[in-house]
Design a protein around this motif. Structure first.
Motif, PDB file in Angstrom:
ATOM      1  N   LEU B   3      50.660  51.426  40.308  1.00 17.21           N
ATOM      2  CA  LEU B   3      49.893  50.422  41.049  1.00 17.21           C
ATOM      3  C   LEU B   3      50.547  49.044  40.996  1.00 17.21           C
ATOM      4  CD1 LEU B   3      46.207  51.516  40.513  1.00 17.21           C
ATOM      5  CD2 LEU B   3      47.819  52.055  42.344  1.00 17.21           C
ATOM      6  N   LEU B   4      51.412  48.809  40.010  1.00 13.71           N
ATOM      7  CA  LEU B   4      52.205  47.566  40.024  1.00 13.71           C
ATOM      8  C   LEU B   4      53.037  47.548  41.306  1.00 13.71           C
ATOM      9  CD1 LEU B   4      53.509  45.013  38.733  1.00 13.71           C
ATOM     10  CD2 LEU B   4      55.175  46.531  37.660  1.00 13.71           C
ATOM     11  N   THR B   5      53.706  48.663  41.581  1.00 13.33           N
ATOM     12  CA  THR B   5      54.527  48.776  42.789  1.00 13.33           C
ATOM     13  C   THR B   5      53.666  48.575  44.035  1.00 13.33           C
ATOM     14  OG1 THR B   5      55.841  50.388  41.579  1.00 13.33           O
ATOM     15  CG2 THR B   5      56.213  50.255  43.946  1.00 13.33           C
ATOM     16  N   ARG B  18      48.433  41.160  59.279  1.00 16.55           N
ATOM     17  CA  ARG B  18      47.824  41.596  58.014  1.00 16.55           C
ATOM     18  C   ARG B  18      48.649  42.747  57.453  1.00 16.55           C
ATOM     19  NH1 ARG B  18      43.167  44.504  57.345  1.00 16.55           N
ATOM     20  NH2 ARG B  18      43.029  44.597  59.605  1.00 16.55           N
ATOM     21  N   ARG B  19      49.415  42.485  56.399  1.00 15.93           N
ATOM     22  CA  ARG B  19      50.364  43.467  55.863  1.00 15.93           C
ATOM     23  C   ARG B  19      49.934  44.036  54.514  1.00 15.93           C
ATOM     24  NH1 ARG B  19      54.975  43.331  58.649  1.00 15.93           N
ATOM     25  NH2 ARG B  19      55.097  41.681  60.197  1.00 15.93           N
ATOM     26  N   PHE B  20      48.895  43.450  53.920  1.00 15.08           N
ATOM     27  CA  PHE B  20      48.551  43.771  52.541  1.00 15.08           C
ATOM     28  C   PHE B  20      47.032  43.802  52.366  1.00 15.08           C
ATOM     29  CE2 PHE B  20      47.505  42.458  48.221  1.00 15.08           C
ATOM     30  CZ  PHE B  20      48.292  43.303  47.469  1.00 15.08           C
ATOM     31  N   PRO B  21      46.505  44.667  51.497  1.00 14.72           N
ATOM     32  CA  PRO B  21      47.201  45.747  50.805  1.00 14.72           C
ATOM     33  C   PRO B  21      47.296  46.998  51.673  1.00 14.72           C
ATOM     34  CG  PRO B  21      44.921  45.662  50.091  1.00 14.72           C
ATOM     35  CD  PRO B  21      45.097  44.563  51.097  1.00 14.72           C
ATOM     36  N   LEU B  22      48.331  47.792  51.409  1.00 15.48           N
ATOM     37  CA  LEU B  22      48.423  49.112  52.033  1.00 15.48           C
ATOM     38  C   LEU B  22      47.263  49.947  51.491  1.00 15.48           C
ATOM     39  CD1 LEU B  22      52.233  49.441  51.489  1.00 15.48           C
ATOM     40  CD2 LEU B  22      51.177  49.710  53.736  1.00 15.48           C
ATOM     41  N   LEU B  23      46.492  50.599  52.382  1.00 16.20           N
ATOM     42  CA  LEU B  23      45.391  51.445  51.909  1.00 16.20           C
ATOM     43  C   LEU B  23      45.985  52.691  51.253  1.00 16.20           C
ATOM     44  CD1 LEU B  23      43.086  51.507  55.057  1.00 16.20           C
ATOM     45  CD2 LEU B  23      43.700  49.570  53.615  1.00 16.20           C
ATOM     46  N   ILE B  24      45.268  53.211  50.258  1.00 16.61           N
ATOM     47  CA  ILE B  24      45.762  54.393  49.558  1.00 16.61           C
ATOM     48  C   ILE B  24      44.856  55.581  49.837  1.00 16.61           C
ATOM     49  CG2 ILE B  24      46.402  55.370  47.317  1.00 16.61           C
ATOM     50  CD1 ILE B  24      46.705  52.589  46.222  1.00 16.61           C
ATOM     51  N   LYS B  25      45.457  56.683  50.313  1.00 14.70           N
ATOM     52  CA  LYS B  25      44.708  57.945  50.465  1.00 14.70           C
ATOM     53  C   LYS B  25      45.348  58.970  49.543  1.00 14.70           C
ATOM     54  CE  LYS B  25      42.976  57.198  55.086  1.00 14.70           C
ATOM     55  NZ  LYS B  25      43.104  57.557  56.508  1.00 14.70           N
ATOM     56  N   ARG B  47      51.353  36.876  39.534  1.00 13.87           N
ATOM     57  CA  ARG B  47      51.804  37.313  40.860  1.00 13.87           C
ATOM     58  C   ARG B  47      51.104  38.550  41.400  1.00 13.87           C
ATOM     59  NH1 ARG B  47      58.070  38.387  38.913  1.00 13.87           N
ATOM     60  NH2 ARG B  47      57.546  36.827  37.376  1.00 13.87           N
ATOM     61  N   ILE B  48      50.198  39.159  40.607  1.00 11.85           N
ATOM     62  CA  ILE B  48      49.471  40.292  41.186  1.00 11.85           C
ATOM     63  C   ILE B  48      48.262  39.801  41.980  1.00 11.85           C
ATOM     64  CG2 ILE B  48      50.186  42.065  39.521  1.00 11.85           C
ATOM     65  CD1 ILE B  48      47.633  41.666  37.998  1.00 11.85           C
ATOM     66  N   GLU B  49      47.862  40.584  42.970  1.00 10.47           N
ATOM     67  CA  GLU B  49      46.635  40.323  43.729  1.00 10.47           C
ATOM     68  C   GLU B  49      45.559  41.155  43.045  1.00 10.47           C
ATOM     69  OE1 GLU B  49      45.973  38.314  46.229  1.00 10.47           O
ATOM     70  OE2 GLU B  49      48.029  37.555  46.525  1.00 10.47           O
ATOM     71  N   TYR B  50      44.702  40.476  42.294  1.00 10.19           N
ATOM     72  CA  TYR B  50      43.800  41.184  41.392  1.00 10.19           C
ATOM     73  C   TYR B  50      42.781  42.054  42.119  1.00 10.19           C
ATOM     74  CZ  TYR B  50      41.351  42.068  37.024  1.00 10.19           C
ATOM     75  OH  TYR B  50      40.807  42.672  35.936  1.00 10.19           O
ATOM     76  N   GLU B  51      42.227  41.521  43.206  1.00 10.90           N
ATOM     77  CA  GLU B  51      41.227  42.289  43.950  1.00 10.90           C
ATOM     78  C   GLU B  51      41.827  43.583  44.490  1.00 10.90           C
ATOM     79  OE1 GLU B  51      38.794  40.736  47.283  1.00 10.90           O
ATOM     80  OE2 GLU B  51      38.601  38.998  45.947  1.00 10.90           O
ATOM     81  N   HIS B  85      47.507  46.627  31.738  1.00 10.17           N
ATOM     82  CA  HIS B  85      48.707  47.458  31.558  1.00 10.17           C
ATOM     83  C   HIS B  85      48.452  48.876  32.080  1.00 10.17           C
ATOM     84  CE1 HIS B  85      51.820  49.759  29.390  1.00 10.17           C
ATOM     85  NE2 HIS B  85      50.856  50.504  28.916  1.00 10.17           N
ATOM     86  N   HIS B  86      47.297  49.424  31.692  1.00 10.98           N
ATOM     87  CA  HIS B  86      46.938  50.781  32.100  1.00 10.98           C
ATOM     88  C   HIS B  86      46.899  50.888  33.629  1.00 10.98           C
ATOM     89  CE1 HIS B  86      45.005  54.689  31.986  1.00 10.98           C
ATOM     90  NE2 HIS B  86      44.020  54.226  32.739  1.00 10.98           N
ATOM     91  N   ALA B  87      46.245  49.919  34.274  1.00 11.61           N
ATOM     92  CA  ALA B  87      46.119  49.959  35.735  1.00 11.61           C
ATOM     93  C   ALA B  87      47.483  49.772  36.410  1.00 11.61           C
ATOM     94  CB  ALA B  87      45.148  48.881  36.213  1.00 11.61           C
ATOM     95  N   LEU B  88      48.285  48.857  35.907  1.00 12.72           N
ATOM     96  CA  LEU B  88      49.557  48.538  36.564  1.00 12.72           C
ATOM     97  C   LEU B  88      50.592  49.635  36.404  1.00 12.72           C
ATOM     98  CD1 LEU B  88      50.152  44.766  35.646  1.00 12.72           C
ATOM     99  CD2 LEU B  88      49.530  45.697  37.886  1.00 12.72           C
ATOM    100  N   LEU B  89      50.646  50.236  35.200  1.00 13.42           N
ATOM    101  CA  LEU B  89      51.804  51.087  34.895  1.00 13.42           C
ATOM    102  C   LEU B  89      51.491  52.545  34.574  1.00 13.42           C
ATOM    103  CD1 LEU B  89      53.782  48.532  32.674  1.00 13.42           C
ATOM    104  CD2 LEU B  89      54.259  49.137  35.053  1.00 13.42           C
ATOM    105  N   GLU B  90      50.233  52.867  34.264  1.00 19.56           N
ATOM    106  CA  GLU B  90      49.975  54.227  33.784  1.00 19.56           C
ATOM    107  C   GLU B  90      49.289  55.142  34.801  1.00 19.56           C
ATOM    108  OE1 GLU B  90      50.116  53.745  29.015  1.00 19.56           O
ATOM    109  OE2 GLU B  90      48.097  53.573  29.855  1.00 19.56           O
TER     110      GLU B  90
END
Ligand SMILES: C[S@@+](CC[C@H](N)C(=O)[O-])C[C@H]1O[C@@H](n2cnc3c(N)ncnc32)[C@H](O)[C@@H]1O
Lengths: 279, 123
Positions: B3-5, B18-25, B47-51, B85-90
């Motif tokens: 999710l960091l990526t 409107r380019r962000f965020p890409l929706l995830i399916k 630099r992350i968009e928290y929402e 950390h868990h949300a961004l990388l795991e």
């Protein structure tokens, strides 16, 4: 013949070509040496993990050098076969995407602390599809790369220009897109070891803002001894059969000998560890 | 794809705003343990968009694991930093799709690799 003249990159870098990047120790050694040199020229802050883009990341060799120095990275490449090696064989820490750098960098503004590219950007000088214009693709690439970098960050791109004109075209489009900086030539007097790096600055640099000096032949000897040492390690088990952990530790030692610090100097239970899914 | 990526990526289709965020399916999601580095997490907070990160966790079926508000860059609480950390990388998507928020263009994700190649008329 230059590979760029034989086929488009997504065709040239097929499964057989991609295998070389995880089997051929000579190729791996050359790519790793250039990657380390590019990372050095990024001048990243010493004691912080950075977030880096690897353009034309291929099988993840260059990215692995970033991981070893404690950085996080993402990579993009146009060859599925190369990316498959990165994900399935090398199990890189960095995420990769299938993408064409000539179509622009698909990242938000100001997210990267730096960018590297090893042996890839010269591909943009070829028109592989109807409607491809190399100047336009180079400009689209540099413009979007510039905006994806944080202010003051650097992009270091090692490339194989075919002619001086090509290098000029590349530099011209980079400058048009806002970059300053210039070309670094390492070992200019050696036919084999001579390497070109574009060292680009996105905005005003903190501290020293000069393009680094190229390495000369004296240093070349140092690299040669270094290679010999790697050979010692190779005969003691062989890189091919070495575990991931051994490889990481060996590369760390190589760094320490060069007087560089690695981010995780201590070898821990995480060193070179393959991360297993946890469901 | 971590999710960091996802949080740093955007749609590069031409002619949209409107380019962000890409929706995830997502089709397949997994959790892979990663080494925790509080310095890196703190460095990314600016630099992350928290929402969008919270939204992405919800899309991947990990709703409610993040603190309500984005902590500041000098956050010291280890539990908070570990949750990010868990949300961004795991948490990662192995198979599924990313969708451009404006054009609806779909980018398939296979073996964790998003295919971001555009057709020539989309550049
Ligand atoms: C010589 S390989 C180097 C790979 C890697 N950087 C390394 O050092 O091992 C060049 C790579 O550039 C990639 N490439 C060529 N043209 C590209 C493009 N337009 N967009 C993205 N990648 C490209 C190729 O697919 C290939 O993986």
């Amino acid at each position: 013949m230059r590979p760029e003249h034989t086929a488009p990159p997504e065709v040239f870098y097929n499964t057989d070509e991609a295998k070389k990047y995880s089997r051929n120790t000579r190729i791996m050694e050359i790519q790793a040496t250039m990657s380390e040199r590019a990372i050095e020229m990024l001048c990243l802050p010493e004691d912080q993990p950075s977030f880096i883009l690897d353009i034309g990341c291929g099988s993840g060799l260059s990215g692995e050098c970033l991981s070893e120095q404690g950085h996080h990275w993402v990579g993009m490449d146009i060859s599925e076969a190369m990316l498959d090696v990165a994900v399935s064989e090398r199990e890189t820490d960095g995420d990769v995407q299938l993408a064409d750098m000539g179509q622009g960098i698909h990242y938000r503004a100001g997210v990267f602390d730096g960018a590297i590219s090893i042996s890839a950007v010269q591909w943009l000088c070829n028109a592989d599809k109807k409607g491809h214009s190399p100047p336009k693709r180079l400009y689209q690439f540099f413009k979007t790369l510039y905006s994806s970098l944080r202010h003051g960050a650097r992009a270091v791109l090692q490339l194989y220009p075919e002619t001086p004109d090509q290098m000029e075209l590349i530099m011209y489009q980079a400058t048009r897109a806002g970059f300053s900086g210039g070309v670094v030539v390492d070992y200019p007097n050696s036919a084999k070891a001579k390497k070109y790096y574009l060292c680009l600055f996105a905005g005003i640099q903190q501290g020293q803002a000069q393009v680094p000096a190229g390495l000369t032949d004296e240093m070349d000897t140092a690299t040669n001894t270094d290679r010999m040492r790697t050979k010692d390690f190779r005969s003691a088990g062989g890189v091919k059969n070495a575990t991931r952990k051994q490889k990481v530790i060996a590369r760390k030692e190589r760094h320490l000998r060069k007087g560089k610090t690695t981010k995780h100097s201590e070898n821990t239970k995480y060193t070179g560890r393959q991360r297993r899914p946890k469901f | 794809m971590k999710l960091l990526t996802h949080n740093m990526m955007q749609s590069h289709v031409k002619g949209i705003s409107r380019r962000f965020p890409l929706l995830i399916k997502p089709e397949t999601v997994r959790v892979v343990e990663q080494e925790f580095n509080p310095d890196f997490v703190r460095r990314m907070l600016g630099r992350i968009e928290y929402e969008a990160l919270q939204q992405a966790m919800t899309w991947l079926g990990h709703e409610g694991k993040l603190p309500k508000d984005c902590p500041s860059e000098d956050e010291n609480n280890e539990d908070i930093l570990k949750a990010i950390h868990h949300a961004l990388l795991e948490v990662e998507m192995v198979e599924g799709k990313l969708v451009c928020p404006e054009s609806g263009r779909e980018f398939p994700v296979k073996n964790g690799i998003p295919n971001m190649l555009l057709n020539e008329d989309e550049v």
